[in-house]
Design an enzyme around this catalytic site. Structure first.
Site, PDB file in Angstrom:
ATOM      1  N   LYS A  14     -54.581 -20.373  -6.629  1.00 10.68           N
ATOM      2  CA  LYS A  14     -54.834 -21.145  -7.724  1.00 10.68           C
ATOM      3  C   LYS A  14     -54.363 -20.251  -8.808  1.00 10.68           C
ATOM      4  O   LYS A  14     -53.872 -20.456  -9.843  1.00 10.68           O
ATOM      5  CB  LYS A  14     -55.957 -21.902  -7.632  1.00 10.68           C
ATOM      6  CG  LYS A  14     -56.400 -22.712  -6.366  1.00 10.68           C
ATOM      7  CD  LYS A  14     -57.756 -23.431  -6.660  1.00 10.68           C
ATOM      8  CE  LYS A  14     -59.068 -22.571  -6.650  1.00 10.68           C
ATOM      9  NZ  LYS A  14     -59.229 -22.007  -5.362  1.00 10.68           N
ATOM     10  N   ARG A  89     -64.880 -28.847  -8.638  1.00 13.57           N
ATOM     11  CA  ARG A  89     -65.216 -28.593  -7.187  1.00 13.57           C
ATOM     12  C   ARG A  89     -66.018 -29.605  -6.639  1.00 13.57           C
ATOM     13  O   ARG A  89     -66.618 -28.986  -5.428  1.00 13.57           O
ATOM     14  CB  ARG A  89     -65.803 -27.156  -7.252  1.00 13.57           C
ATOM     15  CG  ARG A  89     -64.809 -26.039  -6.871  1.00 13.57           C
ATOM     16  CD  ARG A  89     -65.369 -24.728  -7.257  1.00 13.57           C
ATOM     17  NE  ARG A  89     -64.873 -23.713  -6.529  1.00 13.57           N
ATOM     18  CZ  ARG A  89     -63.930 -22.628  -6.971  1.00 13.57           C
ATOM     19  NH1 ARG A  89     -63.758 -22.808  -8.226  1.00 13.57           N
ATOM     20  NH2 ARG A  89     -63.758 -21.705  -6.419  1.00 13.57           N
ATOM     21  N   ARG A 128     -58.030  -8.586  -1.882  1.00 18.86           N
ATOM     22  CA  ARG A 128     -58.242  -8.558  -3.495  1.00 18.86           C
ATOM     23  C   ARG A 128     -59.468  -7.724  -3.531  1.00 18.86           C
ATOM     24  O   ARG A 128     -59.327  -7.006  -4.481  1.00 18.86           O
ATOM     25  CB  ARG A 128     -58.106 -10.007  -3.517  1.00 18.86           C
ATOM     26  CG  ARG A 128     -58.351 -10.148  -5.234  1.00 18.86           C
ATOM     27  CD  ARG A 128     -58.457 -11.443  -5.905  1.00 18.86           C
ATOM     28  NE  ARG A 128     -59.544 -12.470  -5.315  1.00 18.86           N
ATOM     29  CZ  ARG A 128     -59.932 -13.470  -5.590  1.00 18.86           C
ATOM     30  NH1 ARG A 128     -58.955 -14.301  -6.131  1.00 18.86           N
ATOM     31  NH2 ARG A 128     -61.007 -13.961  -5.348  1.00 18.86           N
ATOM     32  N   ARG A 134     -64.510  -7.475  -7.655  1.00 17.58           N
ATOM     33  CA  ARG A 134     -65.547  -8.763  -7.343  1.00 17.58           C
ATOM     34  C   ARG A 134     -66.439  -8.389  -6.338  1.00 17.58           C
ATOM     35  O   ARG A 134     -65.825  -8.377  -5.137  1.00 17.58           O
ATOM     36  CB  ARG A 134     -64.694 -10.069  -7.380  1.00 17.58           C
ATOM     37  CG  ARG A 134     -64.120 -10.337  -8.761  1.00 17.58           C
ATOM     38  CD  ARG A 134     -63.114 -11.655  -8.492  1.00 17.58           C
ATOM     39  NE  ARG A 134     -63.731 -12.753  -7.810  1.00 17.58           N
ATOM     40  CZ  ARG A 134     -63.105 -13.977  -7.806  1.00 17.58           C
ATOM     41  NH1 ARG A 134     -61.807 -14.112  -8.293  1.00 17.58           N
ATOM     42  NH2 ARG A 134     -63.457 -14.921  -7.147  1.00 17.58           N
ATOM     43  N   ARG A 145     -67.919 -19.324   1.589  1.00 17.90           N
ATOM     44  CA  ARG A 145     -67.260 -20.187   0.433  1.00 17.90           C
ATOM     45  C   ARG A 145     -66.162 -21.127   0.926  1.00 17.90           C
ATOM     46  O   ARG A 145     -66.156 -22.146   0.579  1.00 17.90           O
ATOM     47  CB  ARG A 145     -66.374 -19.169  -0.581  1.00 17.90           C
ATOM     48  CG  ARG A 145     -67.394 -18.424  -1.412  1.00 17.90           C
ATOM     49  CD  ARG A 145     -66.551 -17.285  -2.205  1.00 17.90           C
ATOM     50  NE  ARG A 145     -65.513 -18.199  -3.051  1.00 17.90           N
ATOM     51  CZ  ARG A 145     -64.582 -17.696  -3.989  1.00 17.90           C
ATOM     52  NH1 ARG A 145     -64.209 -16.320  -3.610  1.00 17.90           N
ATOM     53  NH2 ARG A 145     -63.794 -18.428  -4.627  1.00 17.90           N
TER      54      ARG A 145
HETATM   55  P1  B4P Z   1     -55.990 -16.078  -6.192  1.00 19.29           P
HETATM   56  O1  B4P Z   1     -54.908 -16.637  -6.711  1.00 19.29           O
HETATM   57  O2  B4P Z   1     -56.972 -15.260  -7.063  1.00 19.29           O
HETATM   58  O3  B4P Z   1     -57.011 -17.283  -5.715  1.00 19.29           O
HETATM   59  P2  B4P Z   1     -57.852 -18.549  -6.219  1.00 19.29           P
HETATM   60  O4  B4P Z   1     -57.490 -19.730  -5.470  1.00 19.29           O
HETATM   61  O5  B4P Z   1     -57.839 -18.441  -7.588  1.00 19.29           O
HETATM   62  O6  B4P Z   1     -59.155 -17.787  -6.023  1.00 19.29           O
HETATM   63  P3  B4P Z   1     -60.747 -18.270  -6.188  1.00 19.29           P
HETATM   64  O7  B4P Z   1     -61.133 -19.558  -5.362  1.00 19.29           O
HETATM   65  O8  B4P Z   1     -61.164 -16.773  -5.648  1.00 19.29           O
HETATM   66  O9  B4P Z   1     -61.609 -18.153  -7.507  1.00 19.29           O
HETATM   67  P4  B4P Z   1     -62.656 -18.845  -8.583  1.00 19.29           P
HETATM   68  O10 B4P Z   1     -62.533 -18.060  -9.594  1.00 19.29           O
HETATM   69  O11 B4P Z   1     -62.169 -20.156  -9.045  1.00 19.29           O
HETATM   70  O12 B4P Z   1     -55.414 -15.597  -4.866  1.00 19.29           O
HETATM   71  C1  B4P Z   1     -56.408 -14.735  -4.039  1.00 19.29           C
HETATM   72  C2  B4P Z   1     -55.591 -13.476  -3.611  1.00 19.29           C
HETATM   73  O13 B4P Z   1     -54.527 -13.829  -2.696  1.00 19.29           O
HETATM   74  C3  B4P Z   1     -55.016 -12.755  -4.498  1.00 19.29           C
HETATM   75  O14 B4P Z   1     -55.279 -11.303  -4.330  1.00 19.29           O
HETATM   76  C4  B4P Z   1     -53.565 -13.066  -4.718  1.00 19.29           C
HETATM   77  O15 B4P Z   1     -52.826 -11.701  -5.187  1.00 19.29           O
HETATM   78  C5  B4P Z   1     -53.471 -13.199  -3.419  1.00 19.29           C
HETATM   79  N1  B4P Z   1     -52.142 -14.103  -3.265  1.00 19.29           N
HETATM   80  C6  B4P Z   1     -51.837 -15.195  -4.086  1.00 19.29           C
HETATM   81  N2  B4P Z   1     -50.828 -16.072  -3.512  1.00 19.29           N
HETATM   82  C7  B4P Z   1     -50.481 -15.339  -2.283  1.00 19.29           C
HETATM   83  C8  B4P Z   1     -49.253 -15.517  -1.724  1.00 19.29           C
HETATM   84  N3  B4P Z   1     -48.717 -16.502  -1.540  1.00 19.29           N
HETATM   85  N4  B4P Z   1     -49.195 -14.807  -0.303  1.00 19.29           N
HETATM   86  C9  B4P Z   1     -50.300 -13.767  -0.400  1.00 19.29           C
HETATM   87  N5  B4P Z   1     -51.134 -13.495  -1.173  1.00 19.29           N
HETATM   88  C10 B4P Z   1     -51.250 -14.383  -2.089  1.00 19.29           C
HETATM   89  O16 B4P Z   1     -64.112 -19.026  -8.035  1.00 19.29           O
HETATM   90  C11 B4P Z   1     -65.177 -18.143  -7.976  1.00 19.29           C
HETATM   91  C12 B4P Z   1     -66.583 -18.478  -7.846  1.00 19.29           C
HETATM   92  O17 B4P Z   1     -66.967 -19.063  -9.020  1.00 19.29           O
HETATM   93  C13 B4P Z   1     -66.631 -19.671  -6.765  1.00 19.29           C
HETATM   94  O18 B4P Z   1     -67.191 -19.279  -5.365  1.00 19.29           O
HETATM   95  C14 B4P Z   1     -67.970 -20.393  -7.401  1.00 19.29           C
HETATM   96  O19 B4P Z   1     -69.119 -19.637  -7.022  1.00 19.29           O
HETATM   97  C15 B4P Z   1     -67.633 -20.263  -8.799  1.00 19.29           C
HETATM   98  N6  B4P Z   1     -67.421 -21.400  -9.298  1.00 19.29           N
HETATM   99  C16 B4P Z   1     -66.065 -21.369 -10.102  1.00 19.29           C
HETATM  100  N7  B4P Z   1     -65.589 -22.773 -10.233  1.00 19.29           N
HETATM  101  C17 B4P Z   1     -66.726 -23.425 -10.215  1.00 19.29           C
HETATM  102  C18 B4P Z   1     -67.009 -24.891 -10.156  1.00 19.29           C
HETATM  103  N8  B4P Z   1     -66.200 -25.794 -10.860  1.00 19.29           N
HETATM  104  N9  B4P Z   1     -68.261 -25.292  -9.618  1.00 19.29           N
HETATM  105  C19 B4P Z   1     -69.000 -24.328  -9.375  1.00 19.29           C
HETATM  106  N10 B4P Z   1     -68.730 -23.152  -9.003  1.00 19.29           N
HETATM  107  C20 B4P Z   1     -67.766 -22.487  -9.510  1.00 19.29           C
END
Ligand code: B4P
Length: 194
Positions: A14, A89, A128, A134, A145
Site C-alpha cells: 500500500k 482498518r 523490510r 521498524r 498483524r
Molecule cells: P509496504 O508498501 O511498505 O506495505 P504496506 O502495505 O504499506 O505496510 P504496512 O501495513 O506495514 O503499514 P502501516 O504503516 O499501514 O510494503 C511492504 C514491503 O514490501 C516493502 O519493503 C516493499 O518494498 C515491499 N514490496 C512492496 N511491493 C512489492 C512487490 N510488488 N514485490 C515485492 N516486494 C514488494 O501500519 C503499521 C501499524 O500502524 C499497524 O500494524 C497498526 O498498529 C498501526 N495502524 C496504522 N493505521 C491504523 C489504523 N487505521 N487503525 C489502527 N491502527 C493503525
C-alpha cells in the site's frame, strides 16, 4: 474530487504504490501508519502508547486514528483528492470516514483491494525489517498483524462492497505491473464518473 482507499494486508504494498499514485494524480496521501510513526518519533504521549500497540501487532484505538484523519482532512481544504493508505482498518473507522466525507460534501469513489499470500507478506516484512528500523517488522509481529487484519480489517472491504465500490487487484508481481493495474482501475472509474 476523487477519493481512493488503497486496501490490503500488512506488507501488501500500500505504501509503495501510494507514493507513485500521489505523484501521478496529485492527491493528498493520508497514511495512518506514517502519521502514527511521526507521533512516535516526536515521543508524544499518543506516540508512546501507539508504539506499544504497534510493536505487538495490535491496532491503535479507533478514536485516535479517526481524530488524526479528521484533522488532516480539515488541513487540506483545497485537495483535488485523498488517497487513504492503511485507513480505514475497522468498520467503525469506515463509518466515521463516510460521515467526515459527507460533511465535506464528498465521498469514497473506489476501494482497491491488493491481494498477497500470507507467506509472501511475512517474507516482505522481515526483509523490510533489515533496513527499516521498524520494531514491528519481524516474523512474530507480522503473523499477529495478519491475524488482526483478517479478523478486524477484512470486514471493511465487505462494507464498501455493499455500495459497489470495491475492485480486486493482484499484489504479487513487479511493482511496475501492479502500478499499471491500479492506474487502469482508477482511470476506468474516473471515466465512468465523468
Ligand atoms: P509496504 O508498501 O511498505 O506495505 P504496506 O502495505 O504499506 O505496510 P504496512 O501495513 O506495514 O503499514 P502501516 O504503516 O499501514 O510494503 C511492504 C514491503 O514490501 C516493502 O519493503 C516493499 O518494498 C515491499 N514490496 C512492496 N511491493 C512489492 C512487490 N510488488 N514485490 C515485492 N516486494 C514488494 O501500519 C503499521 C501499524 O500502524 C499497524 O500494524 C497498526 O498498529 C498501526 N495502524 C496504522 N493505521 C491504523 C489504523 N487505521 N487503525 C489502527 N491502527 C493503525
Amino acid at each position: 474530487m476523487f477519493n481512493l482507499i488503497l486496501f490490503g494486508p500488512p506488507g501488501s504494498g500500500k505504501g509503495t504504490q501510494s507514493n507513485r499514485l500521489i505523484e501521478k494524480y496529485g492527491w493528498i496521501h493520508l497514511s495512518t501508519g506514517d502519521l502514527l510513526r511521526a507521533e512516535i518519533a516526536k515521543q508524544t504521549p499518543l506516540g508512546i502508547e501507539a508504539k506499544h500497540l504497534m510493536d505487538h501487532g495490535h491496532l491503535v484505538p479507533d478514536e485516535v486514528v479517526i481524530g488524526m484523519i479528521g484533522s488532516a482532512l480539515d488541513a487540506n481544504p483545497q485537495a483535488k483528492g485523498f488517497l487513504f493508505d492503511g485507513f480505514p482498518r475497522t468498520v467503525a473507522q469506515a463509518e466515521a470516514l463516510d460521515k467526515l466525507l459527507t460533511f465535506k460534501k464528498t465521498g469514497i469513489n473506489l476501494l482497491i483491494f491488493l491481494h498477497v499470500g500470507d507467506e509472501e507478506l511475512v517474507h516482505r516484512l522481515v526483509e523490510r525489517g533489515k533496513n527499516s528500523g521498524r520494531s514491528d517488522d519481524n516474523a512474530e509481529t507480522a503473523r499477529k498483524r495478519i491475524e488482526v487484519y483478517k479478523r478486524d480489517t477484512t470486514p471493511v472491504a465487505d462494507y464498501y462492497s455493499r455500495f459497489g465500490k470495491v475492485v480486486h487487484v493482484p499484489g504479487e508481481g513487479s511493482i511496475d505491473d501492479i502500478f499499471g493495474a491500479l492506474t487502469r482501475e482508477i482511470d476506468g472509474k474516473a471515466e465512468k464518473a465523468a
